[in-house]
Write a protein that holds these residues in place. Structure first.
Motif, PDB file in Angstrom:
ATOM      1  N   THR A   1       0.818  -1.215   0.000  1.00 21.98           N
ATOM      2  CA  THR A   1       0.000   0.000   0.000  1.00 21.98           C
ATOM      3  C   THR A   1       0.852   1.266   0.000  1.00 21.98           C
ATOM      4  O   THR A   1       0.330   2.356   0.232  1.00 21.98           O
ATOM      5  CB  THR A   1      -0.949   0.026   1.223  1.00 21.98           C
ATOM      6  OG1 THR A   1      -0.164   0.038   2.416  1.00 21.98           O
ATOM      7  CG2 THR A   1      -1.891  -1.158   1.210  1.00 21.98           C
ATOM      8  N   THR A   2       2.153   1.134  -0.233  1.00 20.35           N
ATOM      9  CA  THR A   2       3.006   2.314  -0.283  1.00 20.35           C
ATOM     10  C   THR A   2       2.846   3.002  -1.630  1.00 20.35           C
ATOM     11  O   THR A   2       2.517   2.379  -2.631  1.00 20.35           O
ATOM     12  CB  THR A   2       4.483   1.955  -0.049  1.00 20.35           C
ATOM     13  OG1 THR A   2       4.868   0.980  -1.009  1.00 20.35           O
ATOM     14  CG2 THR A   2       4.691   1.407   1.344  1.00 20.35           C
ATOM     15  N   VAL A   3       3.074   4.288  -1.627  1.00 23.95           N
ATOM     16  CA  VAL A   3       2.847   5.092  -2.823  1.00 23.95           C
ATOM     17  C   VAL A   3       4.184   5.490  -3.437  1.00 23.95           C
ATOM     18  O   VAL A   3       5.058   6.018  -2.754  1.00 23.95           O
ATOM     19  CB  VAL A   3       2.034   6.363  -2.460  1.00 23.95           C
ATOM     20  CG1 VAL A   3       1.832   7.240  -3.674  1.00 23.95           C
ATOM     21  CG2 VAL A   3       0.706   5.983  -1.838  1.00 23.95           C
TER      22      VAL A   3
ATOM     23  N   ASP B   1       5.309   5.381   5.889  1.00 18.06           N
ATOM     24  CA  ASP B   1       4.676   6.704   5.952  1.00 18.06           C
ATOM     25  C   ASP B   1       3.977   7.114   4.661  1.00 18.06           C
ATOM     26  O   ASP B   1       3.200   8.066   4.653  1.00 18.06           O
ATOM     27  CB  ASP B   1       5.684   7.775   6.369  1.00 18.06           C
ATOM     28  CG  ASP B   1       6.878   7.855   5.443  1.00 18.06           C
ATOM     29  OD1 ASP B   1       7.296   6.818   4.902  1.00 18.06           O
ATOM     30  OD2 ASP B   1       7.405   8.966   5.268  1.00 18.06           O
ATOM     31  N   THR B   2       4.199   6.381   3.575  1.00 10.12           N
ATOM     32  CA  THR B   2       3.482   6.705   2.337  1.00 10.12           C
ATOM     33  C   THR B   2       2.193   5.906   2.177  1.00 10.12           C
ATOM     34  O   THR B   2       1.447   6.125   1.233  1.00 10.12           O
ATOM     35  CB  THR B   2       4.368   6.481   1.092  1.00 10.12           C
ATOM     36  OG1 THR B   2       4.646   5.089   0.957  1.00 10.12           O
ATOM     37  CG2 THR B   2       5.654   7.291   1.179  1.00 10.12           C
ATOM     38  N   SER B   3       1.938   5.008   3.100  1.00  9.90           N
ATOM     39  CA  SER B   3       0.701   4.226   3.046  1.00  9.90           C
ATOM     40  C   SER B   3      -0.449   5.050   3.610  1.00  9.90           C
ATOM     41  O   SER B   3      -0.343   5.594   4.714  1.00  9.90           O
ATOM     42  CB  SER B   3       0.854   2.932   3.842  1.00  9.90           C
ATOM     43  OG  SER B   3      -0.375   2.251   3.920  1.00  9.90           O
ATOM     44  N   GLN B   4      -1.534   5.125   2.876  1.00  8.55           N
ATOM     45  CA  GLN B   4      -2.701   5.875   3.338  1.00  8.55           C
ATOM     46  C   GLN B   4      -3.420   5.153   4.477  1.00  8.55           C
ATOM     47  O   GLN B   4      -3.990   5.783   5.352  1.00  8.55           O
ATOM     48  CB  GLN B   4      -3.685   6.105   2.175  1.00  8.55           C
ATOM     49  CG  GLN B   4      -3.143   7.012   1.091  1.00  8.55           C
ATOM     50  CD  GLN B   4      -2.863   8.410   1.611  1.00  8.55           C
ATOM     51  OE1 GLN B   4      -3.657   8.982   2.342  1.00  8.55           O
ATOM     52  NE2 GLN B   4      -1.717   8.953   1.256  1.00  8.55           N
ATOM     53  N   ARG B   5      -3.397   3.845   4.472  1.00  8.35           N
ATOM     54  CA  ARG B   5      -4.164   3.076   5.459  1.00  8.35           C
ATOM     55  C   ARG B   5      -3.313   2.471   6.577  1.00  8.35           C
ATOM     56  O   ARG B   5      -3.759   2.369   7.703  1.00  8.35           O
ATOM     57  CB  ARG B   5      -4.926   1.968   4.738  1.00  8.35           C
ATOM     58  CG  ARG B   5      -5.633   1.061   5.707  1.00  8.35           C
ATOM     59  CD  ARG B   5      -6.920   0.570   5.250  1.00  8.35           C
ATOM     60  NE  ARG B   5      -7.516  -0.130   6.380  1.00  8.35           N
ATOM     61  CZ  ARG B   5      -8.380  -1.060   6.284  1.00  8.35           C
ATOM     62  NH1 ARG B   5      -8.817  -1.406   5.104  1.00  8.35           N
ATOM     63  NH2 ARG B   5      -8.867  -1.648   7.348  1.00  8.35           N
TER      64      ARG B   5
ATOM     65  N   ASN C   1      -0.339   3.287   8.125  1.00 11.42           N
ATOM     66  CA  ASN C   1       0.725   4.182   8.542  1.00 11.42           C
ATOM     67  C   ASN C   1       0.611   4.433  10.051  1.00 11.42           C
ATOM     68  O   ASN C   1      -0.314   5.092  10.496  1.00 11.42           O
ATOM     69  CB  ASN C   1       0.610   5.501   7.767  1.00 11.42           C
ATOM     70  CG  ASN C   1       1.715   6.473   8.114  1.00 11.42           C
ATOM     71  OD1 ASN C   1       2.530   6.233   8.981  1.00 11.42           O
ATOM     72  ND2 ASN C   1       1.727   7.596   7.428  1.00 11.42           N
TER      73      ASN C   1
END
Length: 169
Positions: free
Chosen positions: A51-53, A138-142, A144
């Motif tokens: 889920t990382t961006v 820290d780039t995961s929206q869910r 983190n």
């Protein structure tokens, strides 16, 4: 109340703060044992980096093995049990030696210090350092938990300083 000196209050405050942190550890342990899947799911998503961006260039760091997800999660649980037990023993030792001479009270801090160090390892090293810097949590929206871990670290680092200070007379 006239017998309560500042020195005595400092000793009581150290014992109470350790009791508060021990209580936090107990709640974390209960959560992990009674709702294993909630935090396991979190750990699995962080480790697999699914889920990382914008992290295509660091995806080689991802761990996709459910076997390793469980082992790493059990390591975290074990460390949480260790820090909680050490903090509970530390709290007991501080209370037990609350009226002891200053040198004896200071030596009674050993378990508290060990417990806090183990907690710093989990919340600062594992979550904030490895989770954020290696697994890009820290780039995961869910999934983190950077801010959650920071709030805990913001409490336990000053707690470590306060507990270790030798100001009791």
């Amino acid at each position: 109340m006239n017998n309560l000196t500042t020195d005595k209050l400092i000793r009581y405050s150290k014992a109470m703060l350790m009791a508060y942190f021990s209580f936090f550890g107990l709640l974390i342990m209960i959560q992990n044992f009674t709702d294993y899947n909630s935090n396991y799911t979190y750990v699995a998503h962080i480790l697999s980096m699914d889920t990382t961006v914008g992290a295509e260039n660091i995806m080689y760091r991802a761990i996709d093995s459910p076997f390793l997800h469980h082992r790493i999660y059990w390591f975290v649980i074990t460390m949480e049990v260790i820090y909680t037990v050490l903090c509970l023993i530390g709290t007991y030792q501080l209370i037990r030696h609350i009226n002891a001479p200053a040198a004896v009270f200071h030596e009674a801090k050993k378990y508290s210090i060990m417990g806090i160090l183990a907690a710093i390892f989990i919340y600062y090293v594992c979550l904030q350092t490895v989770g954020v810097e290696w697994f890009d949590m820290d780039t995961s929206q869910r999934w983190n938990a950077k801010d959650w871990a920071r709030h805990i670290t913001d409490f336990i680092l000053p707690l470590m300083i306060y507990i270790t200070m030798k100001v009791e007379r």
